[in-house]
Design an enzyme around this catalytic site. Structure first.
Site, mmCIF file in Angstrom:
data_model
loop_
_atom_site.group_PDB
_atom_site.id
_atom_site.type_symbol
_atom_site.label_atom_id
_atom_site.label_comp_id
_atom_site.label_asym_id
_atom_site.label_seq_id
_atom_site.Cartn_x
_atom_site.Cartn_y
_atom_site.Cartn_z
ATOM 1 N N LYS A 44 9.782 -19.807 11.329
ATOM 2 C CA LYS A 44 9.903 -19.121 10.030
ATOM 3 C C LYS A 44 10.208 -20.157 8.959
ATOM 4 O O LYS A 44 10.976 -21.103 9.188
ATOM 5 C CB LYS A 44 11.052 -18.102 10.092
ATOM 6 C CG LYS A 44 11.493 -17.543 8.732
ATOM 7 C CD LYS A 44 10.393 -16.721 8.065
ATOM 8 C CE LYS A 44 10.816 -16.297 6.643
ATOM 9 N NZ LYS A 44 9.709 -15.576 5.949
ATOM 10 N N CYS A 129 5.123 -18.897 -0.969
ATOM 11 C CA CYS A 129 5.920 -17.682 -0.767
ATOM 12 C C CYS A 129 5.873 -16.860 -2.047
ATOM 13 O O CYS A 129 6.251 -17.338 -3.121
ATOM 14 C CB CYS A 129 7.373 -18.003 -0.412
ATOM 15 S SG CYS A 129 8.347 -16.482 -0.271
#
Ligand SMILES: O=C(O)c1[nH]c(=O)[nH]c(=O)c1Cl
Length: 310
Positions: A44, A129
């Site tokens: 992650k 992101c």
């Protein structure tokens, strides 16, 4: 049928692995990926310090895929670096560390720390992101991306990759390629991250389905396949000597085949993995092998990048 992939100076046993963010925040999840038919593992996206992420609900499955605004919840860089110190590289399955610092300094600090360790883990720096309120996707700011890549080269002396947002205009593909091609140690680009800031509406409740950003979130799944394939094919053409990792809309051997036909060296699975779990890798690999057998291809090299135009 040979599904192996040779890149980054190593050969991995297959071509499928997880998209960063899915089934990879905790060590137990990472170990489950490693034990599965996944050919590699990516963590992650890490920030320098741990993050709780956005308020829930922040993920929702839909008939056509998913929407998420997780907000970069992660255990922090040290947690993933510790995992990378103990990872079994001898398995032949590469470990990628996704880095998504909240500033250029944070990204460079993480890259420098990783360089000091001299581990085989390969960084994939996240330029895309879409879900940290107030933080635009770096990959949509060409000047900032150019500056960042110069700093990454100074901070890290090995091979690295970047996770790109989807682009939707040939001028943007060209502008990004011109920047990316300045960096010989930028070995791969992963296309694509989620399509940012979509809005899913529930007509029964007459409400959005996730809490952050009044319902805006990154789209994954069937929604993004054509955009993902376009980004793979365009960057495959525009980045000679670099690898493109395909990500977006892969839920069977069919979409994996499409990504490789478009030029992908390897293929990541996100939304489908979120719901099916690591068993998805053996299923998708089997479907891909079957498709290749029917078509008479014995390896991925036999058709990679051979998408025909009319
Ligand atoms: O909200 C997230 O954590 C997130 N969600 C995405 O869809 N892509 C990303 O790169 C990240 Cl970092």
């Amino acid at each position: 049928i040979d599904l192996s992939v040779t890149w980054l100076g190593q050969t991995m046993p297959g071509c499928l692995y997880n998209a960063s963010g899915v089934w990879c925040r905790e060590e137990g999840e990472l170990e489950a990926l490693h034990a599965s038919a996944a050919a590699a593992v990516i963590t992650k996206s890490a920030t320098l310090t741990p993050r709780d992420g956005n308020p829930e609900p922040r993920y929702c499955r839909t008939p056509l895929g998913s929407i998420n605004s997780m907000g970069l919840p992660n255990r922090g860089f040290d947690y993933y670096l510790d995992y990378a110190r103990r990872y079994r590289y001898g398995s032949g399955k590469p470990l990628f560390l996704s880095l998504s610092g909240l500033s250029l300094d944070d990204n460079c600090a993480m890259l420098r720390r990783l360089a000091e360790e001299g581990l085989p883990a390969v960084p994939e720096v996240n330029l895309s992101c879409p879900n940290v309120p107030g933080k635009p996707q770096l990959g949509y700011d060409f000047a900032a991306t150019a500056e960042a890549l110069e700093a990454f080269d100074a901070a890290y002396s090995g091979l690295y990759g970047v996770k790109l947002p989807p682009y939707f205009d040939p001028a943007h593909f060209a502008a990004m390629a011109e920047i990316l091609n300045r960096h010989p140690r930028l070995a791969f680009v992963t296309c694509i991250n989620s399509i940012g800031n979509g809005l899913v509406v529930d007509i029964d409740s007459e409400a959005v389905v996730i809490k952050p950003k009044d319902g805006l979130g990154g789209l994954g799944g069937d929604y993004v396949l054509p955009t993902a394939l376009a980004n793979v094919r365009e960057f495959f053409r525009l980045l000679p000597g670099k690898d493109v990792v395909g990500c977006g809309g892969v839920k069977s051997g069919r979409e994996a085949f499409m990504h490789i036909l478009a030029g992908a060296r390897a293929v990541q699975v996100g939304t489908c993995l979120y719901h099916e779990g690591p068993g998805a890798f053996s299923r998708i690999a089997g479907e891909l092998a079957m498709l290749m057998r029917v078509k008479g291809y014995r390896s991925l090299d036999a058709f990679r990048g051979r998408l025909r135009t009319l």
